[in-house]
Design an enzyme around this catalytic site. Structure first.
Site, PDB file in Angstrom:
ATOM      1  N   LYS A  26       0.829  -1.215   0.000  1.00 27.05           N
ATOM      2  CA  LYS A  26       0.000   0.000   0.000  1.00 27.05           C
ATOM      3  C   LYS A  26       0.859   1.259   0.000  1.00 27.05           C
ATOM      4  O   LYS A  26       0.658   2.163  -0.812  1.00 27.05           O
ATOM      5  CB  LYS A  26      -0.922   0.025   1.244  1.00 27.05           C
ATOM      6  CG  LYS A  26      -1.954  -1.091   1.268  1.00 27.05           C
ATOM      7  CD  LYS A  26      -2.892  -0.967   2.455  1.00 27.05           C
ATOM      8  CE  LYS A  26      -2.196  -1.106   3.791  1.00 27.05           C
ATOM      9  NZ  LYS A  26      -1.615  -2.433   4.044  1.00 27.05           N
ATOM     10  N   THR A  27       1.797   1.298   0.934  1.00 31.18           N
ATOM     11  CA  THR A  27       2.635   2.486   1.019  1.00 31.18           C
ATOM     12  C   THR A  27       3.505   2.614  -0.231  1.00 31.18           C
ATOM     13  O   THR A  27       3.744   3.706  -0.743  1.00 31.18           O
ATOM     14  CB  THR A  27       3.501   2.422   2.295  1.00 31.18           C
ATOM     15  OG1 THR A  27       2.631   2.271   3.414  1.00 31.18           O
ATOM     16  CG2 THR A  27       4.313   3.689   2.472  1.00 31.18           C
TER      17      THR A  27
ATOM     18  N   ASP B 244      -2.246   7.740   3.735  1.00 33.06           N
ATOM     19  CA  ASP B 244      -1.837   6.391   4.131  1.00 33.06           C
ATOM     20  C   ASP B 244      -2.472   6.081   5.490  1.00 33.06           C
ATOM     21  O   ASP B 244      -2.823   6.984   6.239  1.00 33.06           O
ATOM     22  CB  ASP B 244      -0.304   6.323   4.232  1.00 33.06           C
ATOM     23  CG  ASP B 244       0.211   4.881   4.172  1.00 33.06           C
ATOM     24  OD1 ASP B 244      -0.617   3.949   4.107  1.00 33.06           O
ATOM     25  OD2 ASP B 244       1.446   4.692   4.175  1.00 33.06           O
ATOM     26  N   GLU B 245      -2.637   4.804   5.798  1.00 33.87           N
ATOM     27  CA  GLU B 245      -3.190   4.374   7.106  1.00 33.87           C
ATOM     28  C   GLU B 245      -4.542   5.042   7.368  1.00 33.87           C
ATOM     29  O   GLU B 245      -4.829   5.492   8.482  1.00 33.87           O
ATOM     30  CB  GLU B 245      -2.217   4.723   8.245  1.00 33.87           C
ATOM     31  CG  GLU B 245      -0.788   4.281   8.027  1.00 33.87           C
ATOM     32  CD  GLU B 245      -0.536   2.822   8.389  1.00 33.87           C
ATOM     33  OE1 GLU B 245      -1.504   2.133   8.782  1.00 33.87           O
ATOM     34  OE2 GLU B 245       0.607   2.383   8.265  1.00 33.87           O
TER      35      GLU B 245
ATOM     36  N   GLN C  13      -5.871  -3.318  10.703  1.00 30.50           N
ATOM     37  CA  GLN C  13      -4.799  -2.634  11.418  1.00 30.50           C
ATOM     38  C   GLN C  13      -5.271  -1.347  12.081  1.00 30.50           C
ATOM     39  O   GLN C  13      -4.478  -0.461  12.373  1.00 30.50           O
ATOM     40  CB  GLN C  13      -3.644  -2.327  10.467  1.00 30.50           C
ATOM     41  CG  GLN C  13      -2.957  -3.574   9.947  1.00 30.50           C
ATOM     42  CD  GLN C  13      -1.720  -3.239   9.133  1.00 30.50           C
ATOM     43  OE1 GLN C  13      -0.735  -2.737   9.643  1.00 30.50           O
ATOM     44  NE2 GLN C  13      -1.785  -3.501   7.836  1.00 30.50           N
TER      45      GLN C  13
ATOM     46  N   ARG D 200       4.949  -7.086  11.167  1.00 29.61           N
ATOM     47  CA  ARG D 200       6.149  -6.268  10.906  1.00 29.61           C
ATOM     48  C   ARG D 200       7.331  -7.133  10.493  1.00 29.61           C
ATOM     49  O   ARG D 200       8.312  -6.647   9.950  1.00 29.61           O
ATOM     50  CB  ARG D 200       6.579  -5.461  12.154  1.00 29.61           C
ATOM     51  CG  ARG D 200       5.593  -4.436  12.717  1.00 29.61           C
ATOM     52  CD  ARG D 200       5.060  -3.520  11.685  1.00 29.61           C
ATOM     53  NE  ARG D 200       3.781  -4.004  11.205  1.00 29.61           N
ATOM     54  CZ  ARG D 200       3.239  -3.639  10.050  1.00 29.61           C
ATOM     55  NH1 ARG D 200       3.855  -2.788   9.267  1.00 29.61           N
ATOM     56  NH2 ARG D 200       2.074  -4.129   9.650  1.00 29.61           N
TER      57      ARG D 200
HETATM   58  P1  ATP Z   1       1.500  -2.082   5.993  1.00 27.45           P
HETATM   59  O1  ATP Z   1       0.103  -2.610   5.969  1.00 27.45           O
HETATM   60  O2  ATP Z   1       2.317  -2.753   7.031  1.00 27.45           O
HETATM   61  O3  ATP Z   1       1.558  -0.597   6.016  1.00 27.45           O
HETATM   62  P2  ATP Z   1       1.958  -1.929   3.161  1.00 27.45           P
HETATM   63  O4  ATP Z   1       0.768  -2.536   2.527  1.00 27.45           O
HETATM   64  O5  ATP Z   1       2.028  -0.462   3.183  1.00 27.45           O
HETATM   65  O6  ATP Z   1       2.168  -2.556   4.607  1.00 27.45           O
HETATM   66  P3  ATP Z   1       4.554  -1.793   1.974  1.00 27.45           P
HETATM   67  O7  ATP Z   1       5.292  -1.364   3.152  1.00 27.45           O
HETATM   68  O8  ATP Z   1       4.271  -0.807   0.900  1.00 27.45           O
HETATM   69  O9  ATP Z   1       3.217  -2.532   2.408  1.00 27.45           O
HETATM   70  O10 ATP Z   1       5.278  -3.034   1.276  1.00 27.45           O
HETATM   71  C1  ATP Z   1       5.755  -4.140   2.036  1.00 27.45           C
HETATM   72  C2  ATP Z   1       7.043  -4.667   1.423  1.00 27.45           C
HETATM   73  O11 ATP Z   1       6.781  -5.316   0.200  1.00 27.45           O
HETATM   74  C3  ATP Z   1       8.034  -3.546   1.116  1.00 27.45           C
HETATM   75  O12 ATP Z   1       9.332  -4.005   1.394  1.00 27.45           O
HETATM   76  C4  ATP Z   1       7.841  -3.341  -0.379  1.00 27.45           C
HETATM   77  O13 ATP Z   1       8.983  -2.819  -1.002  1.00 27.45           O
HETATM   78  C5  ATP Z   1       7.539  -4.753  -0.855  1.00 27.45           C
HETATM   79  N1  ATP Z   1       6.747  -4.803  -2.094  1.00 27.45           N
HETATM   80  C6  ATP Z   1       5.535  -4.256  -2.295  1.00 27.45           C
HETATM   81  N2  ATP Z   1       5.077  -4.516  -3.539  1.00 27.45           N
HETATM   82  C7  ATP Z   1       6.032  -5.239  -4.158  1.00 27.45           C
HETATM   83  C8  ATP Z   1       6.161  -5.822  -5.478  1.00 27.45           C
HETATM   84  N3  ATP Z   1       5.198  -5.714  -6.398  1.00 27.45           N
HETATM   85  N4  ATP Z   1       7.298  -6.510  -5.739  1.00 27.45           N
HETATM   86  C9  ATP Z   1       8.262  -6.649  -4.793  1.00 27.45           C
HETATM   87  N5  ATP Z   1       8.209  -6.132  -3.565  1.00 27.45           N
HETATM   88  C10 ATP Z   1       7.099  -5.436  -3.227  1.00 27.45           C
HETATM   89 MG    MG Z   2       2.100   0.895   4.813  1.00 24.21          MG
END
Ligand code: ATP
Ligand code: MG
Length: 675
Positions: A34-35, A213-214, A254, A609
């Site tokens: 997402k981020t 975000d969040e 979350q 995490r």
């Molecule tokens: P959270 O819910 O904890 O906030 P999030 O959904 O925001 O998590 P991110 O932090 O954006 O997730 O991504 C998690 C990890 O996965 C990061 O290390 C990111 O670089 C990696 N990632 C995300 N998408 C891809 C992709 N398509 N290919 C490879 N790595 C990815």
């Molecule tokens: Mg995130």
């Protein structure tokens, strides 16, 4: 920028990145990118020629905002990245208010009050408002005021109660002092944009693309703020048929700030606020191994009323999640320290690859002591010890007085530190006078009618002090003034350091305190080097940094010690989650308050995490409030999929001969497994 490619995105992520116009809702599980979509989307928009300064991305903590900025800086040229606004809600509000607060009758140099300042003011108001048989706990008052402000801006009860009176007085006093508290930052910004369409329009023209975000952790006011920035005023001809460019991302599993008024329906009912959004679901988790992700899934599925998700990971292999029983908290800390040391060497990891997560700040003390003894570098996030230091508060108070001498809290802090002949009685009289005449203490002090009644020596002392402040204030505002030098000089000439030294009990304490004075003056110099916002901007940044769940200034690497709440959005290869005991998580209070679901989500956030390894530890007894109390493991541990976790007793792991006590503990662990 023409060469920007959407490499490494899965089709859903790519859809979200390419959808730059109209409302967009990304509802997805932990670690699904997402981020990452927010930063890639920003980079993509820049590549499409969208102006960098029209993009605004908001999140909750400074840490998360900094991380977004860093991720963006890796994707686009620096000058572009710098122009994009990526900030916390509070920082955004400060920015808007510094520019436009005059419309609400405040001055632009308003002070920002933190919890300590707030408490000081509230205590004083209670003392002078309550009649002899009335009692009001200042903490209760503060929380009620905060809650009321986050729900709108009416007094918590009708004005006849003591609380109502305190609330009204508190707000009026803040205004006299030209000060706002943290809740006001949001409340006043919303009021400003809501009541002043011209101001609203100006900020709308500025930010054309919004991202949050969040979003699951936004409260009513934050949603209002987003709406006010995104949607034209209902009276505007553009109101009909508008499709605001608002992208929000979040995960209902979350949502962990319900206790602070966050409302998860903001994300679940996004469509009601922004009709016709493009909806994207992300289902692949890129962060964690299947052992870790599966463990998290087995926990969270016990929550009723959630949107079911199908989160999966392609990361097979790795280690099972360890659940380790500890005899007590001392051994828990020792074990974590030893394991981190051992793993770092054996697997050639960096200190930064490790994180220790806990529910409450106090839990980290033992680990911290061990780290210090064994020279393990670490940083604490979610604690605010640096800002709680008396000398730091004093320096910041001196600085605040230069900018807003009507700031009573700051003024009273330093008026007789060091002693300059203005006694407590004089200060009390001045405060009373200021209350009676609805003015600030400083103005009272300079009022002839007040001064006239004082002894000549006191009059002199006051005048000397006022002249001293005036002189430095003038220097501060001279064109091309070197503001860090002015502040340094002010501190030197005030005699503050000599006074500080006198109050220190040991040479070590003095060295330590003097160092933090130097640190804070030095960080103002560094700030001047990278910003043109001057002392005001520096103070704003300092105040926003100490925001509840946020990090102190500390860019050094090392093992991260962090509260579960502050860990949201972050990731670490190796995670140790300590104190997983009944009464800690779920917290005792949660059962009474019916918030066990939120506790489960909090543990879910902690578990997700971890990227490669995860250990959950719990103690059979722990030191609490000066005595040792027996503990049992968290009931949440029984919900974890037994195929994915392994129960261990610390005695087995560190290969000691099994002592009697450890043997008993081992049987305990076996019984837990059978449970
Ligand atoms: P959270 O819910 O904890 O906030 P999030 O959904 O925001 O998590 P991110 O932090 O954006 O997730 O991504 C998690 C990890 O996965 C990061 O290390 C990111 O670089 C990696 N990632 C995300 N998408 C891809 C992709 N398509 N290919 C490879 N790595 C990815
Ligand atoms: Mg995130």
């Amino acid at each position: 920028m023409a060469g920007f490619r959407l490499f490494d995105l899965n089709p859903e992520q790519e859809l979200a990145v390419r959808t730059t116009e109209g409302p967009l809702l990304i509802l997805a599980g932990a670690g699904s990118g997402k981020t990452r979509v927010i930063t890639m989307r920003t980079a993509f928009m820049l590549s499409q020629g969208i102006a960098a300064d029209s993009i605004l991305a908001v999140t909750f903590t400074n840490k998360a905002a900094t991380e977004m900025r860093e991720r963006l800086a890796a994707l686009v040229p620096e000058d572009q990245a710098k122009k994009v606004t990526m900030s916390t809600f509070h920082a955004l509000c400060v920015r808007i208010l510094r520019q436009d607060i005059e419309a609400l009758g405040y001055k632009k140099n308003f002070s920002i009050y933190d919890e300590g300042d707030q408490m000081g003011l509230i205590k004083k108001i209670i003392t002078r408002t309550a009649s002899r048989d009335e009692k009001l706990d200042p903490h209760v008052a503060k929380n009620a005021i905060s809650k009321a402000k986050n729900n709108g801006w009416r007094a918590p009860e009708d004005d006849k109660t003591l609380l109502g009176a305190v609330f009204a007085r508190y707000n009026a006093d803040l205004k006299t002092l030209n000060a706002v508290d943290f809740d006001d930052l949001l409340l006043l910004t919303v009021r400003l944009l809501n009541d002043h369409p011209a101001v609203q329009e100006r900020w709308q023209r500025r930010f054309k693309y919004l991202m949050v975000d969040e979003f699951q952790d936004t409260n009513r006011l934050q949603l209002d703020l987003v709406s006010l920035l995104a949607k034209p005023h209902p009276t505007s001809p553009e109101f009909a048929g508008m499709r605001p460019n608002v992208a929000v991302v979040g995960d209902d599993d979350q949502s962990i700030y319900g206790w602070r008024g966050a409302d998860v329906t903001n994300i679940l009912e996004f469509e009601a606020h922004f009709p016709g959004p493009t909806v994207v679901k992300l289902e692949q988790n890129y962060r964690s191994t299947n052992f870790i992700l599966g463990t998290a899934n087995s926990l969270i599925k016990n929550n009723p009323r959630r949107r079911p998700k199908n989160l999966w990971s392609a990361k097979d292999g790795g280690e099972k999640v360890k659940i380790i029983a500890m005899p007590d908290d001392r051994q828990e800390a020792e074990f974590i320290t030893e394991e981190i040391n051992a793993r770092k060497t054996a697997e050639a990891q960096k200190w930064e690859d490790f994180a220790v997560l806990f529910r409450m700040n106090a839990q980290s003390r033992q680990v911290e002591e061990n780290f210090r003894r064994l020279r393990v570098p670490y940083r604490i996030i979610g604690g605010k010890s640096f800002f709680d230091r008396r000398e730091v508060k004093d320096i910041l108070a001196y600085a605040s007085c230069l900018l807003n001498v009507d700031d009573d809290v700051a003024l009273l802090r330093i008026i007789n530190t060091p002693a300059r002949g203005i006694s407590d009685t004089t200060v009390e009289k001045a405060t009373e006078y200021s209350i009676r005449t609805h003015t600030s203490v400083f103005k009272a002090l300079r009022d002839d009618r007040f001064l006239g009644a004082l002894r000549a020596a006191t009059q002199n002392a006051i005048e000397k002090f006022a002249a001293f402040l005036d002189e430095h204030e003038t220097k501060l505002h001279e064109p091309l003034s070197n503001q860090p030098a002015v502040l340094r000089k002010l501190i030197e000439e005030s005699g503050y350091l000599a006074d500080l030294q006198r109050t220190c009990k040991t040479p070590e304490e003095w060295m330590d305190r003097e160092r933090s004075v130097r640190d804070i003056l030095a960080s103002f110099e560094t700030f001047e080097g990278r910003s043109d916002k001057g002392l005001q901007g520096f103070l704003d940044e300092m105040m926003l940094r100490q925001e509840r769940e946020d990090d102190k200034e500390d860019d050094e690497g090392g093992v991260t010690l962090i509260t579960l709440h502050a860990s949201k959005g972050l990731e670490f290869p190796h995670v140790y989650l300590m104190g997983v005991e009944e009464g800690v998580i779920p917290h005792d209070r949660s059962k009474l308050e019916g918030t066990v679901d939120e506790e489960r989500r909090l543990l879910y956030v902690g578990i997700t995490r971890a990227q490669r390894t995860l250990a959950l530890t719990w103690c059979r007894q722990r030191a609490k409030y000066g005595s040792v109390v027996p503990c049992i493991s968290s009931s949440f541990l029984k919900e974890l999929d037994p195929e994915l976790v392994e129960h261990r007793d610390v005695g087995d792991i560190i290969n000691k001969p099994v002592a009697e006590e450890a043997a008993a503990a081992k049987f305990g662990a076996i019984f837990d497994m059978l449970d």
